[in-house]
Design a protein around this motif. Structure first.
Motif, PDB file in Angstrom:
ATOM      1  N   CYS A   8      -0.731  -1.784  -1.309  1.00 12.55           N
ATOM      2  CA  CYS A   8       0.447  -2.323  -0.629  1.00 12.55           C
ATOM      3  C   CYS A   8       1.208  -3.257  -1.551  1.00 12.55           C
ATOM      4  O   CYS A   8       2.438  -3.229  -1.619  1.00 12.55           O
ATOM      5  CB  CYS A   8       0.017  -3.044   0.643  1.00 12.55           C
ATOM      6  SG  CYS A   8       1.371  -3.548   1.712  1.00 12.55           S
ATOM      7  N   HIS A  75       5.998   5.262   0.333  1.00 13.23           N
ATOM      8  CA  HIS A  75       6.784   4.904   1.505  1.00 13.23           C
ATOM      9  C   HIS A  75       8.038   5.762   1.580  1.00 13.23           C
ATOM     10  O   HIS A  75       8.467   6.362   0.587  1.00 13.23           O
ATOM     11  CB  HIS A  75       7.147   3.407   1.524  1.00 13.23           C
ATOM     12  CG  HIS A  75       8.110   2.993   0.459  1.00 13.23           C
ATOM     13  ND1 HIS A  75       7.791   2.111  -0.558  1.00 13.23           N
ATOM     14  CD2 HIS A  75       9.416   3.314   0.251  1.00 13.23           C
ATOM     15  CE1 HIS A  75       8.846   1.919  -1.336  1.00 13.23           C
ATOM     16  NE2 HIS A  75       9.835   2.640  -0.861  1.00 13.23           N
ATOM     17  N   ASN A 101       5.039   3.750   5.689  1.00 10.12           N
ATOM     18  CA  ASN A 101       4.292   3.664   4.436  1.00 10.12           C
ATOM     19  C   ASN A 101       2.917   4.291   4.663  1.00 10.12           C
ATOM     20  O   ASN A 101       2.434   4.355   5.788  1.00 10.12           O
ATOM     21  CB  ASN A 101       4.152   2.214   3.963  1.00 10.12           C
ATOM     22  CG  ASN A 101       3.217   1.400   4.837  1.00 10.12           C
ATOM     23  OD1 ASN A 101       3.586   1.028   5.951  1.00 10.12           O
ATOM     24  ND2 ASN A 101       2.024   1.108   4.349  1.00 10.12           N
ATOM     25  N   MET A 110       6.842   1.112   8.991  1.00  9.89           N
ATOM     26  CA  MET A 110       7.276   0.084   8.049  1.00  9.89           C
ATOM     27  C   MET A 110       8.693  -0.346   8.393  1.00  9.89           C
ATOM     28  O   MET A 110       9.542   0.477   8.719  1.00  9.89           O
ATOM     29  CB  MET A 110       7.209   0.617   6.613  1.00  9.89           C
ATOM     30  CG  MET A 110       7.744  -0.341   5.566  1.00  9.89           C
ATOM     31  SD  MET A 110       7.592   0.365   3.901  1.00  9.89           S
ATOM     32  CE  MET A 110       8.557  -0.810   2.946  1.00  9.89           C
ATOM     33  N   GLU A 137       9.121  -7.676   4.492  1.00  3.68           N
ATOM     34  CA  GLU A 137       8.645  -6.351   4.860  1.00  3.68           C
ATOM     35  C   GLU A 137       7.464  -6.453   5.821  1.00  3.68           C
ATOM     36  O   GLU A 137       6.567  -7.279   5.630  1.00  3.68           O
ATOM     37  CB  GLU A 137       8.205  -5.575   3.618  1.00  3.68           C
ATOM     38  CG  GLU A 137       9.329  -5.276   2.644  1.00  3.68           C
ATOM     39  CD  GLU A 137       8.853  -4.444   1.469  1.00  3.68           C
ATOM     40  OE1 GLU A 137       7.657  -4.093   1.432  1.00  3.68           O
ATOM     41  OE2 GLU A 137       9.676  -4.153   0.586  1.00  3.68           O
ATOM     42  N   ARG A 139       4.593  -3.936   6.917  1.00  2.00           N
ATOM     43  CA  ARG A 139       3.964  -2.665   6.608  1.00  2.00           C
ATOM     44  C   ARG A 139       2.763  -2.434   7.506  1.00  2.00           C
ATOM     45  O   ARG A 139       2.278  -3.348   8.173  1.00  2.00           O
ATOM     46  CB  ARG A 139       3.535  -2.629   5.131  1.00  2.00           C
ATOM     47  CG  ARG A 139       4.713  -2.626   4.159  1.00  2.00           C
ATOM     48  CD  ARG A 139       4.233  -2.784   2.733  1.00  2.00           C
ATOM     49  NE  ARG A 139       5.358  -2.711   1.804  1.00  2.00           N
ATOM     50  CZ  ARG A 139       5.644  -1.656   1.041  1.00  2.00           C
ATOM     51  NH1 ARG A 139       4.874  -0.581   1.090  1.00  2.00           N
ATOM     52  NH2 ARG A 139       6.685  -1.668   0.234  1.00  2.00           N
TER      53      ARG A 139
END
Length: 219
Positions: A8, A75, A101, A110, A137, A139
């Motif tokens: 990630c 992603h 993602n 995401m 972000e 995720r």
């Protein structure tokens, strides 16, 4: 750090170099494709990216951001960019994106929100630009949150090779700061295309060195 969080973080540093505070003119667009081969202690990996933006209206740019890190993670996002301030030299815009993602083929939702500042520059060697992007972000369906702060400096040299420097940082809410430094040379081609060649130093859980090859296209 577990492998999913490491992937990630590495993906969080993989972003397009264009866009930001600048909107595309209505009916026109921009696309960028890139490939990076990086080595690290004990192995090597490759990464592919694609980014495209299209001016849907005078104050609306729509686009797509795709990334694949070997066969491990990636992603896919669609996004909309809106202007907050469009001055003669400086610009401010907000962008929101949604998509997914994945880690080893397992996809989750995401979301991404970005505030971008851009400014045109005048130097002894010609005109250029500076871009700063601050992003948040979410995720893995909201389980992992990441703050990002990126900067790009570049020169415009029509018909000549031009330098560009990318600085990318990412920090998860429960993790360490990761960063990447990428000096790039842009080489003009025909029909609005540019070839990009750069070297990347990345620290995201481990140190790595990479060779980056890209192609920009205006349409």
């Amino acid at each position: 750090m577990n492998p999913a969080h490491a992937a990630c973080l590495a993906l969080a540093l993989a972003q397009p170099a264009a866009g930001g505070a600048w909107l595309e003119d209505p009916g026109k667009g921009f696309a960028a494709a890139s490939a990076t081969y990086r080595t690290f202690r004990g192995g090597a990996a490759h990464e592919l990216g694609y980014y495209a933006a299209y001016g849907a209206a005078p104050k609306l740019t729509l686009g797509v951001d795709l990334n694949r890190n070997a066969d491990v993670s990636g992603h896919a996002l669609i996004f909309a960019r809106l202007p907050l301030r469009q001055g003669s030299r400086s610009r401010l815009a907000v962008e929101t994106g949604i998509g997914g993602n994945h880690y080893r083929g397992y996809w989750q939702m995401m979301q991404k929100t970005t505030l971008s500042y851009g400014r045109s520059l005048e130097t002894r060697r010609g005109s250029g630009w500076m871009a700063i992007d601050a992003a948040y972000e979410l995720r893995n369906s909201g389980l992992d949150a990441i703050w990002k702060l990126d900067a790009t400096l570049g020169l415009h040299r029509p018909g000549k090779a031009a330098p560009m420097l990318q600085i990318e940082t990412a920090r998860p809410e429960s993790g360490r700061l990761s960063y990447a430094l990428t000096p790039v040379m842009r080489y003009p081609l025909k029909n609005g295309r540019e070839l990009l060649l750069g070297l990347e130093y990345r620290k995201a859980g481990r140190d790595s060195l990479g060779l980056k090859l890209g192609l920009w296209q205006k349409f």
